[in-house]
Design a protein around this motif. Structure first.
Motif, PDB file in Angstrom:
ATOM      1  N   UNK A 103       3.356  -0.142  -6.268  1.00  0.00           N
ATOM      2  CA  UNK A 103       3.754  -0.939  -7.436  1.00  0.00           C
ATOM      3  C   UNK A 103       3.742  -2.419  -7.098  1.00  0.00           C
ATOM      4  N   UNK A 104       4.293  -2.794  -5.940  1.00  0.00           N
ATOM      5  CA  UNK A 104       4.325  -4.211  -5.583  1.00  0.00           C
ATOM      6  C   UNK A 104       2.916  -4.726  -5.284  1.00  0.00           C
ATOM      7  N   UNK A 105       2.043  -3.881  -4.759  1.00  0.00           N
ATOM      8  CA  UNK A 105       0.653  -4.275  -4.535  1.00  0.00           C
ATOM      9  C   UNK A 105      -0.076  -4.517  -5.841  1.00  0.00           C
ATOM     10  N   UNK A 106       0.141  -3.627  -6.802  1.00  0.00           N
ATOM     11  CA  UNK A 106      -0.455  -3.825  -8.124  1.00  0.00           C
ATOM     12  C   UNK A 106       0.053  -5.102  -8.770  1.00  0.00           C
ATOM     13  N   UNK A 107       1.337  -5.393  -8.596  1.00  0.00           N
ATOM     14  CA  UNK A 107       1.912  -6.622  -9.157  1.00  0.00           C
ATOM     15  C   UNK A 107       1.253  -7.848  -8.541  1.00  0.00           C
ATOM     16  N   UNK A 127       0.848  -1.190   0.000  1.00  0.00           N
ATOM     17  CA  UNK A 127       0.000   0.000   0.000  1.00  0.00           C
ATOM     18  C   UNK A 127       0.885   1.242   0.000  1.00  0.00           C
ATOM     19  N   UNK A 128       0.641   2.146  -0.933  1.00  0.00           N
ATOM     20  CA  UNK A 128       1.509   3.317  -1.042  1.00  0.00           C
ATOM     21  C   UNK A 128       1.246   4.351   0.040  1.00  0.00           C
ATOM     22  N   UNK A 129       0.019   4.423   0.517  1.00  0.00           N
ATOM     23  CA  UNK A 129      -0.341   5.441   1.504  1.00  0.00           C
ATOM     24  C   UNK A 129      -1.264   4.895   2.592  1.00  0.00           C
TER      25      UNK A 129
END
Length: 141
Positions: free
Chosen positions: A91-95, A83-85
């Motif tokens: 990016x790793x979450x999207x992956x 989670x970015x925020x």
């Protein structure tokens, strides 16, 4: 159920559908990022919605992707990297979600996986590539 029914009524009963659950939520990180004192959402609500989505998927014969499980929602120290925020995927979450979606396609709709045999465009099964892979179009400089 109404969303799935609408898609099937407008696009056909055999339209492949994948229901994706909400990801976990890191309240402290979100509140720090937004500089707020109340998060305005909860992991319990996300889990409840995800449970309902998985039940609908099973009942209606759709695939599902449990992002809570993929992103280790029960292990707050692990989910932070995805989670970015505190709320939105990094990016790793999207992956990880991409990998989950591809796994769901492979399990439930294997004929819709990208073509892997042949020369990556004209193999014997799967969806053919329309263009070259991005790394071939834009090689690193």
């Amino acid at each position: 159920e109404q969303i799935v029914a609408h898609i099937r009524s407008t696009h056909g009963a055999d339209t492949p559908i994948i229901l994706v659950t909400p990801p976990p939520f890191d309240a402290p990180a979100w509140m720090a990022y937004r500089q707020i004192e109340e998060p305005g959402r909860s992991n319990q609500a996300a889990q409840d919605y995800g449970t309902a989505a998985k039940k609908v998927a099973k009942k209606l014969g759709c695939a599902s992707v449990d992002t809570w499980q993929l992103l280790q929602g029960d292990a707050p120290t692990e989910m932070g990297q995805y989670l970015s925020d505190g709320l939105h995927l990094s990016n790793s979450g999207n992956q990880k979600v991409f990998e989950g979606i591809m796994a769901a396609i492979g399990k439930t709709y294997p004929h819709l996986l990208p073509m892997e045999d042949g020369d990556e465009r004209y193999g014997t099964k799967g969806i053919p590539m329309e263009e070259e892979l991005w790394d071939r179009l834009m090689p690193p400089t």
